[in-house]
Design a protein around this motif. Sequence first.
Motif, mmCIF file in Angstrom:
data_model
loop_
_atom_site.group_PDB
_atom_site.id
_atom_site.type_symbol
_atom_site.label_atom_id
_atom_site.label_comp_id
_atom_site.label_asym_id
_atom_site.label_seq_id
_atom_site.Cartn_x
_atom_site.Cartn_y
_atom_site.Cartn_z
ATOM 1 N N PHE A 69 0.827 -1.199 0.000
ATOM 2 C CA PHE A 69 0.000 0.000 0.000
ATOM 3 C C PHE A 69 0.867 1.256 0.000
ATOM 4 C CE2 PHE A 69 -2.453 3.278 2.374
ATOM 5 C CZ PHE A 69 -3.293 3.591 1.326
ATOM 6 N N ASP A 70 1.998 1.210 0.712
ATOM 7 C CA ASP A 70 2.911 2.369 0.734
ATOM 8 C C ASP A 70 3.399 2.704 -0.670
ATOM 9 O OD1 ASP A 70 2.677 2.757 3.415
ATOM 10 O OD2 ASP A 70 4.505 1.654 3.949
ATOM 11 N N GLU A 71 3.721 1.634 -1.418
ATOM 12 C CA GLU A 71 4.203 1.859 -2.786
ATOM 13 C C GLU A 71 3.087 2.441 -3.654
ATOM 14 O OE1 GLU A 71 5.741 -1.646 -4.761
ATOM 15 O OE2 GLU A 71 6.621 -0.432 -6.370
ATOM 16 N N LEU A 72 1.882 1.927 -3.472
ATOM 17 C CA LEU A 72 0.748 2.426 -4.265
ATOM 18 C C LEU A 72 0.516 3.911 -4.009
ATOM 19 C CD1 LEU A 72 -1.497 1.160 -6.202
ATOM 20 C CD2 LEU A 72 -3.019 1.399 -4.245
ATOM 21 N N ARG A 73 0.622 4.302 -2.756
ATOM 22 C CA ARG A 73 0.444 5.723 -2.383
ATOM 23 C C ARG A 73 1.455 6.625 -3.082
ATOM 24 N NH1 ARG A 73 -2.025 8.122 2.292
ATOM 25 N NH2 ARG A 73 -0.289 9.570 2.338
ATOM 26 N N GLN A 74 2.641 6.049 -3.332
ATOM 27 C CA GLN A 74 3.701 6.868 -3.942
ATOM 28 C C GLN A 74 3.691 6.830 -5.470
ATOM 29 O OE1 GLN A 74 7.283 5.528 -1.910
ATOM 30 N NE2 GLN A 74 6.231 5.922 0.034
ATOM 31 N N ALA A 75 2.732 6.102 -6.045
ATOM 32 C CA ALA A 75 2.658 6.006 -7.507
ATOM 33 C C ALA A 75 2.310 7.369 -8.102
ATOM 34 C CB ALA A 75 1.606 4.978 -7.894
ATOM 35 N N ASP A 76 2.621 7.533 -9.390
ATOM 36 C CA ASP A 76 2.228 8.766 -10.085
ATOM 37 C C ASP A 76 0.748 8.714 -10.446
ATOM 38 O OD1 ASP A 76 4.917 9.594 -10.022
ATOM 39 O OD2 ASP A 76 5.347 8.473 -11.858
ATOM 40 N N GLU A 77 0.302 7.507 -10.847
ATOM 41 C CA GLU A 77 -1.102 7.330 -11.252
ATOM 42 C C GLU A 77 -1.587 5.973 -10.738
ATOM 43 O OE1 GLU A 77 -1.755 7.691 -15.506
ATOM 44 O OE2 GLU A 77 -0.028 9.028 -15.721
ATOM 45 N N VAL A 78 -2.877 5.889 -10.432
ATOM 46 C CA VAL A 78 -3.500 4.611 -10.071
ATOM 47 C C VAL A 78 -4.768 4.503 -10.909
ATOM 48 C CG1 VAL A 78 -4.624 3.295 -8.224
ATOM 49 C CG2 VAL A 78 -2.549 4.593 -7.722
ATOM 50 N N PHE A 79 -5.003 3.310 -11.454
ATOM 51 C CA PHE A 79 -6.291 3.106 -12.135
ATOM 52 C C PHE A 79 -6.812 1.705 -11.839
ATOM 53 C CE2 PHE A 79 -3.133 1.974 -15.431
ATOM 54 C CZ PHE A 79 -3.637 0.810 -15.987
ATOM 55 N N LEU A 80 -8.109 1.529 -12.061
ATOM 56 C CA LEU A 80 -8.787 0.264 -11.771
ATOM 57 C C LEU A 80 -9.263 -0.343 -13.076
ATOM 58 C CD1 LEU A 80 -11.076 1.502 -8.830
ATOM 59 C CD2 LEU A 80 -8.688 0.728 -8.726
ATOM 60 N N THR A 81 -9.348 -1.675 -13.104
ATOM 61 C CA THR A 81 -9.860 -2.339 -14.306
ATOM 62 C C THR A 81 -10.981 -3.304 -13.943
ATOM 63 O OG1 THR A 81 -8.276 -4.177 -14.136
ATOM 64 C CG2 THR A 81 -7.601 -2.270 -15.458
ATOM 65 N N GLY A 82 -11.992 -3.361 -14.781
ATOM 66 C CA GLY A 82 -13.090 -4.301 -14.582
ATOM 67 C C GLY A 82 -14.010 -4.238 -15.780
ATOM 68 N N THR A 83 -14.737 -5.310 -15.993
ATOM 69 C CA THR A 83 -15.669 -5.365 -17.110
ATOM 70 C C THR A 83 -16.634 -4.189 -17.067
ATOM 71 O OG1 THR A 83 -15.514 -7.746 -17.218
ATOM 72 C CG2 THR A 83 -17.552 -6.762 -18.072
ATOM 73 N N SER A 84 -17.151 -3.917 -15.888
ATOM 74 C CA SER A 84 -18.135 -2.862 -15.761
ATOM 75 C C SER A 84 -17.465 -1.481 -15.656
ATOM 76 C CB SER A 84 -19.006 -3.197 -14.546
ATOM 77 O OG SER A 84 -19.637 -2.088 -14.082
ATOM 78 N N ALA A 85 -16.400 -1.370 -14.867
ATOM 79 C CA ALA A 85 -15.714 -0.079 -14.683
ATOM 80 C C ALA A 85 -14.827 0.268 -15.872
ATOM 81 C CB ALA A 85 -14.864 -0.134 -13.421
ATOM 82 N N GLU A 86 -14.480 -0.720 -16.696
ATOM 83 C CA GLU A 86 -13.501 -0.582 -17.785
ATOM 84 C C GLU A 86 -12.177 -0.089 -17.178
ATOM 85 O OE1 GLU A 86 -16.054 1.749 -20.464
ATOM 86 O OE2 GLU A 86 -16.272 -0.090 -21.624
ATOM 87 N N ILE A 87 -11.675 1.076 -17.630
ATOM 88 C CA ILE A 87 -10.445 1.610 -17.033
ATOM 89 C C ILE A 87 -10.853 2.873 -16.273
ATOM 90 C CG2 ILE A 87 -8.061 2.392 -17.480
ATOM 91 C CD1 ILE A 87 -8.738 -0.428 -18.679
ATOM 92 N N ALA A 88 -10.836 2.793 -14.960
ATOM 93 C CA ALA A 88 -11.300 3.926 -14.150
ATOM 94 C C ALA A 88 -10.109 4.588 -13.467
ATOM 95 C CB ALA A 88 -12.314 3.454 -13.116
#
Length: 286
Positions: A226-245
């Motif tokens: 989670f610490d690494e994720l917080r320091q990312a430049d961008e975060v996105f989610l993937t799913g059939t319904s959400a597509e690329i959010a």
Amino acid sequence: MSLMQWCDGEIANAETFSAPLTSHALHYGTGVFEGIRAYATESGAAVFRLPEHLERMRKGAEALGMEFDVAQATEAVLSTLRANGHRDAYIRPLLWFGGGGLGLDVEKLSSRLMVATLPWTSHLGTHRVRLTVSSFRRNPAKSLPPLKLCGNYVNSILAKREATARGFGEALFVDDAGFVVECTGENVFMVKDGQVTAVAHGDALPGITRDAVIQLTGAESRPVTFDELRQADEVFLTGTSAEIAQVEAIDDRVFGASPRSAEIAALYAEVVRGKRETQRGWLTSV
Ligand code: PMP
């Protein structure tokens, strides 16, 4: 006008079908489902990665000891889309234990299969999503395999309720060791210094959109804290319904512009609509 549905080999108006109040799945969540999308393409409606979705459903059926005929389910999906004249649509097949008793020994129970398709107007210009870290833990794979078993989703629903009550759009599951798992209905990616990374975790559903994005971008797949994720430049989610959010924030960590995520979202939107020759094989014509 009511929609047409498919159930146990028959297509009819949705109202035609019913299930008894003593259906086993209603009491214990003993079913398996899928969430699939069809898109309008230049050569008519097409289903995105239908065999992959039905293969995942087959694994869920196997876990519960249910018979599942992939060829029959394929035909059921396509004929329901045709009966409803859908182009952009959400497709929901469900296989569930119906009658035969309410005991926990399911070996002698009979199962039923249904397919519903719902019209889906593509939501272009989706807003960025704000995440909150859930106080709930994801179902550990050793307790519930990460498949689309109906009962597994109570875990997602509890986390989603908590996130909504806190004023956030979605919940992020983090495990006891501080590793990112997934969201309630999406997998997680990050971008750092131009490198795209798909979060890998044994308790997360092996997402079909996640796999598509890895293939399209050459993203690496590995565990992420989670610490690494917080320091990312961008975060996105993937799913059939959400597509690329695109993710706007995780609790108090606010992300800036997400140009790489936007690029991937645009690419995915073209792929699912058959605009990329090399990925046409992912589409099944309706
Ligand atoms: N995780 C969970 C818990 C989900 O329910 C979903 C949606 N099926 C996903 C991830 C994303 O999977 P997919 O890309 O196959 O839709």
